[in-house]
Design a protein around this motif. Structure first.
Motif, PDB file in Angstrom:
ATOM      1  N   LEU A 267       0.830  -1.203   0.000  1.00 51.75           N
ATOM      2  CA  LEU A 267       0.000   0.000   0.000  1.00 51.75           C
ATOM      3  C   LEU A 267       0.863   1.252   0.000  1.00 51.75           C
ATOM      4  O   LEU A 267       1.880   1.300   0.700  1.00 51.75           O
ATOM      5  N   ASP A 268       0.445   2.261  -0.758  1.00 56.06           N
ATOM      6  CA  ASP A 268       1.149   3.549  -0.671  1.00 56.06           C
ATOM      7  C   ASP A 268       0.492   4.376   0.441  1.00 56.06           C
ATOM      8  O   ASP A 268      -0.519   3.970   1.022  1.00 56.06           O
ATOM      9  N   ASP A 269       1.072   5.524   0.749  1.00 55.78           N
ATOM     10  CA  ASP A 269       0.583   6.342   1.863  1.00 55.78           C
ATOM     11  C   ASP A 269      -0.870   6.775   1.673  1.00 55.78           C
ATOM     12  O   ASP A 269      -1.647   6.802   2.630  1.00 55.78           O
ATOM     13  N   GLY A 270      -1.253   7.086   0.448  1.00 51.91           N
ATOM     14  CA  GLY A 270      -2.634   7.484   0.172  1.00 51.91           C
ATOM     15  C   GLY A 270      -3.616   6.347   0.416  1.00 51.91           C
ATOM     16  O   GLY A 270      -4.710   6.560   0.947  1.00 51.91           O
ATOM     17  N   GLU A 271      -3.230   5.140   0.024  1.00 56.68           N
ATOM     18  CA  GLU A 271      -4.100   3.980   0.246  1.00 56.68           C
ATOM     19  C   GLU A 271      -4.233   3.670   1.731  1.00 56.68           C
ATOM     20  O   GLU A 271      -5.329   3.341   2.206  1.00 56.68           O
ATOM     21  N   VAL A 272      -3.133   3.785   2.466  1.00 55.91           N
ATOM     22  CA  VAL A 272      -3.191   3.576   3.917  1.00 55.91           C
ATOM     23  C   VAL A 272      -4.138   4.585   4.555  1.00 55.91           C
ATOM     24  O   VAL A 272      -5.000   4.231   5.367  1.00 55.91           O
ATOM     25  N   ALA A 273      -4.008   5.852   4.166  1.00 54.66           N
ATOM     26  CA  ALA A 273      -4.876   6.899   4.721  1.00 54.66           C
ATOM     27  C   ALA A 273      -6.339   6.646   4.358  1.00 54.66           C
ATOM     28  O   ALA A 273      -7.231   6.783   5.204  1.00 54.66           O
ATOM     29  N   CYS A 274      -6.594   6.246   3.117  1.00 56.08           N
ATOM     30  CA  CYS A 274      -7.965   5.980   2.667  1.00 56.08           C
ATOM     31  C   CYS A 274      -8.564   4.795   3.429  1.00 56.08           C
ATOM     32  O   CYS A 274      -9.690   4.883   3.934  1.00 56.08           O
ATOM     33  N   LEU A 275      -7.833   3.698   3.513  1.00 57.91           N
ATOM     34  CA  LEU A 275      -8.344   2.527   4.235  1.00 57.91           C
ATOM     35  C   LEU A 275      -8.569   2.842   5.712  1.00 57.91           C
ATOM     36  O   LEU A 275      -9.554   2.389   6.305  1.00 57.91           O
ATOM     37  N   THR A 276      -7.682   3.615   6.296  1.00 54.58           N
ATOM     38  CA  THR A 276      -7.847   3.994   7.705  1.00 54.58           C
ATOM     39  C   THR A 276      -9.135   4.781   7.885  1.00 54.58           C
ATOM     40  O   THR A 276      -9.930   4.494   8.789  1.00 54.58           O
ATOM     41  N   ARG A 277      -9.375   5.771   7.020  1.00 54.16           N
ATOM     42  CA  ARG A 277     -10.618   6.563   7.099  1.00 54.16           C
ATOM     43  C   ARG A 277     -11.848   5.682   6.934  1.00 54.16           C
ATOM     44  O   ARG A 277     -12.804   5.772   7.706  1.00 54.16           O
ATOM     45  N   VAL A 278     -11.832   4.827   5.938  1.00 58.11           N
ATOM     46  CA  VAL A 278     -12.989   3.971   5.655  1.00 58.11           C
ATOM     47  C   VAL A 278     -13.279   3.059   6.842  1.00 58.11           C
ATOM     48  O   VAL A 278     -14.419   2.988   7.322  1.00 58.11           O
ATOM     49  N   PHE A 279     -12.264   2.374   7.344  1.00 62.94           N
ATOM     50  CA  PHE A 279     -12.514   1.393   8.405  1.00 62.94           C
ATOM     51  C   PHE A 279     -12.745   2.036   9.767  1.00 62.94           C
ATOM     52  O   PHE A 279     -13.492   1.486  10.583  1.00 62.94           O
TER      53      PHE A 279
END
Length: 168
Positions: free
Chosen positions: A128-140
């Protein structure tokens, strides 16, 4: 009748279910290969290691783990037999009990943690790149907050399968 999911949402749902099950299975297999800990054992040990005094009331621990009280009782009993945790009366309220991390439990956690972290990195985080980590964190986090607010009081709606919503 419940409205079906569109193609993109169905693909998202299936990808989530299948990949999350594969990920949890892989993490558990690798954890068991390097330790005598199950994923549930490890999660209990982590939560207790982070708690003040390395102890938590059983009800609070069940809530943090998202376990039913009976599931936690079974889990703690199993871990108690192996010397990983102890159950003690609450000092403030003798009616309740606490799960307490033992020295053997802390040692087991410390020995398993580097291997488990490497497994988590290899099978999830490193892809995962930093943007994907941030997106998944927000979603979950948002999903977790919503589900936590709903709790177990919401009536279940019937679906054809617990893992696969109707597409008709």
């Amino acid at each position: 009748m419940t409205e079906s999911l569109d193609g993109a949402r169905m693909a998202c749902w299936r990808a989530y279910i299948e990949s999350s099950q594969r990920l949890l299975t892989q993490l558990e297999e690798e954890l068991r290969a390097v330790s005598e800990l199950s994923f549930a054992d490890y999660h209990v040990l982590v939560r207790l290691s982070e708690a003040p005094g390395q102890r938590l009331r059983m009800g609070e621990l069940a809530g943090r783990l998202i376990f039913s009280p009976s599931r936690l009782t079974y889990q703690i009993s199993s871990m108690e037999r192996r010397g990983l945790v102890a159950r003690q009366a609450c000092p403030q309220d003798r009616r309740g009990s606490e799960a307490v991390l033992t020295a053997a439990g802390l040692l087991a956690l410390r020995e398993a943690a580097p291997h488990h972290l490497a497994s988590v990195r290899r099978h999830l985080m490193d892809d995962l790149d930093d943007g994907e980590v941030a997106c998944l964190t927000r979603v979950f986090e948002r999903l977790g907050e919503r589900l936590n607010a709903v709790g177990t009081t919401a009536p279940a709606s019937p679906t054809p399968s617990a893992t696969e919503p109707s597409n008709s």
